[in-house]
Design a protein around this motif. Structure first.
Motif, PDB file in Angstrom:
ATOM      1  N   GLU A  89      -5.806 -34.351 -11.150  1.00 22.84           N
ATOM      2  CA  GLU A  89      -7.204 -34.766 -11.167  1.00 22.84           C
ATOM      3  C   GLU A  89      -8.053 -33.768 -10.394  1.00 22.84           C
ATOM      4  O   GLU A  89      -7.553 -33.113  -9.464  1.00 22.84           O
ATOM      5  CB  GLU A  89      -7.352 -36.159 -10.550  1.00 22.84           C
ATOM      6  CG  GLU A  89      -6.782 -37.264 -11.416  1.00 22.84           C
ATOM      7  CD  GLU A  89      -7.549 -37.434 -12.706  1.00 22.84           C
ATOM      8  OE1 GLU A  89      -8.797 -37.435 -12.679  1.00 22.84           O
ATOM      9  OE2 GLU A  89      -6.897 -37.562 -13.764  1.00 22.84           O
ATOM     10  N   PRO A  90      -9.339 -33.652 -10.717  1.00 24.48           N
ATOM     11  CA  PRO A  90     -10.220 -32.783  -9.937  1.00 24.48           C
ATOM     12  C   PRO A  90     -10.332 -33.287  -8.492  1.00 24.48           C
ATOM     13  O   PRO A  90     -10.367 -34.490  -8.245  1.00 24.48           O
ATOM     14  CB  PRO A  90     -11.570 -32.907 -10.640  1.00 24.48           C
ATOM     15  CG  PRO A  90     -11.265 -33.416 -11.999  1.00 24.48           C
ATOM     16  CD  PRO A  90     -10.032 -34.241 -11.872  1.00 24.48           C
ATOM     17  N   SER A  91     -10.365 -32.340  -7.573  1.00 25.63           N
ATOM     18  CA  SER A  91     -10.498 -32.673  -6.163  1.00 25.63           C
ATOM     19  C   SER A  91     -11.410 -31.645  -5.507  1.00 25.63           C
ATOM     20  O   SER A  91     -11.100 -30.442  -5.523  1.00 25.63           O
ATOM     21  CB  SER A  91      -9.124 -32.665  -5.496  1.00 25.63           C
ATOM     22  OG  SER A  91      -9.253 -32.855  -4.105  1.00 25.63           O
ATOM     23  N   GLU A  92     -12.522 -32.106  -4.981  1.00 25.93           N
ATOM     24  CA  GLU A  92     -13.491 -31.223  -4.305  1.00 25.93           C
ATOM     25  C   GLU A  92     -13.934 -30.087  -5.214  1.00 25.93           C
ATOM     26  O   GLU A  92     -14.100 -28.950  -4.771  1.00 25.93           O
ATOM     27  CB  GLU A  92     -12.913 -30.672  -3.000  1.00 25.93           C
ATOM     28  CG  GLU A  92     -12.575 -31.735  -1.981  1.00 25.93           C
ATOM     29  CD  GLU A  92     -13.795 -32.502  -1.497  1.00 25.93           C
ATOM     30  OE1 GLU A  92     -14.835 -31.875  -1.263  1.00 25.93           O
ATOM     31  OE2 GLU A  92     -13.688 -33.730  -1.364  1.00 25.93           O
ATOM     32  N   GLY A  93     -14.058 -30.364  -6.508  1.00 23.57           N
ATOM     33  CA  GLY A  93     -14.537 -29.369  -7.459  1.00 23.57           C
ATOM     34  C   GLY A  93     -13.485 -28.396  -7.954  1.00 23.57           C
ATOM     35  O   GLY A  93     -13.802 -27.423  -8.616  1.00 23.57           O
ATOM     36  N   SER A  94     -12.215 -28.665  -7.664  1.00 28.71           N
ATOM     37  CA  SER A  94     -11.128 -27.779  -8.073  1.00 28.71           C
ATOM     38  C   SER A  94     -10.114 -28.580  -8.880  1.00 28.71           C
ATOM     39  O   SER A  94      -9.896 -29.768  -8.619  1.00 28.71           O
ATOM     40  CB  SER A  94     -10.466 -27.187  -6.830  1.00 28.71           C
ATOM     41  OG  SER A  94      -9.399 -26.351  -7.188  1.00 28.71           O
TER      42      SER A  94
END
Length: 136
Positions: A89-94
């Motif tokens: 999943e995406p995390s902090e835009g990454s």
């Protein structure tokens, strides 16, 4: 002055997506959302990143996810991959993505079939309407 600031803030926030475009080569890269890449050859992993917040304001989650997919498809095209799959999943835009070569999935081989020389039977009008095919 306050009215101008209120008008410029949304404009500045929307400017974040202007630079992320799908490359021509990436148009042929598909996303395996179902995760089935068992018949594919893994080429590597790419991690892409976008801004998920502008100052104290969080960006729209759907927009961030779309931009991450576009960037992943662009990077996969550079690796000569034709399929990508999200690895998390995406995390902090990454977000990490896997890049794969799956070949021409879903392509049906061309068959040499002679076109029919007999015309299709005409549909009988029902209720005052006649159905006509758009293509043969």
């Amino acid at each position: 002055m306050r009215k101008i600031l209120v008008l410029l803030v949304p404009l500045a926030l929307s400017a974040c997506t202007w630079g992320i475009k799908l490359d021509d080569a990436a148009k042929n890269v598909r996303t395996a959302w179902n995760g089935d890449v068992s018949s594919c050859q893994e080429l590597g992993k790419v991690t892409v990143q976008v801004m998920n917040r502008v100052g104290p304001v969080d960006r729209n989650d759907l927009t961030v996810r779309d931009e991450l997919e576009v960037l992943a498809r662009n990077e996969a095209a550079k690796m000569h991959a034709d399929t990508i799959k999200p690895l998390g999943e995406p995390s902090e835009g990454s977000q990490p993505w896997g890049a794969y070569t799956c070949g021409a999935r879903g392509a049906t081989p061309a068959r040499n079939v002679a076109p029919s020389t007999t015309p299709a039977p005409a549909a009988a009008p029902q209720g005052g309407f006649e159905t006509v095919p758009l293509k043969n």
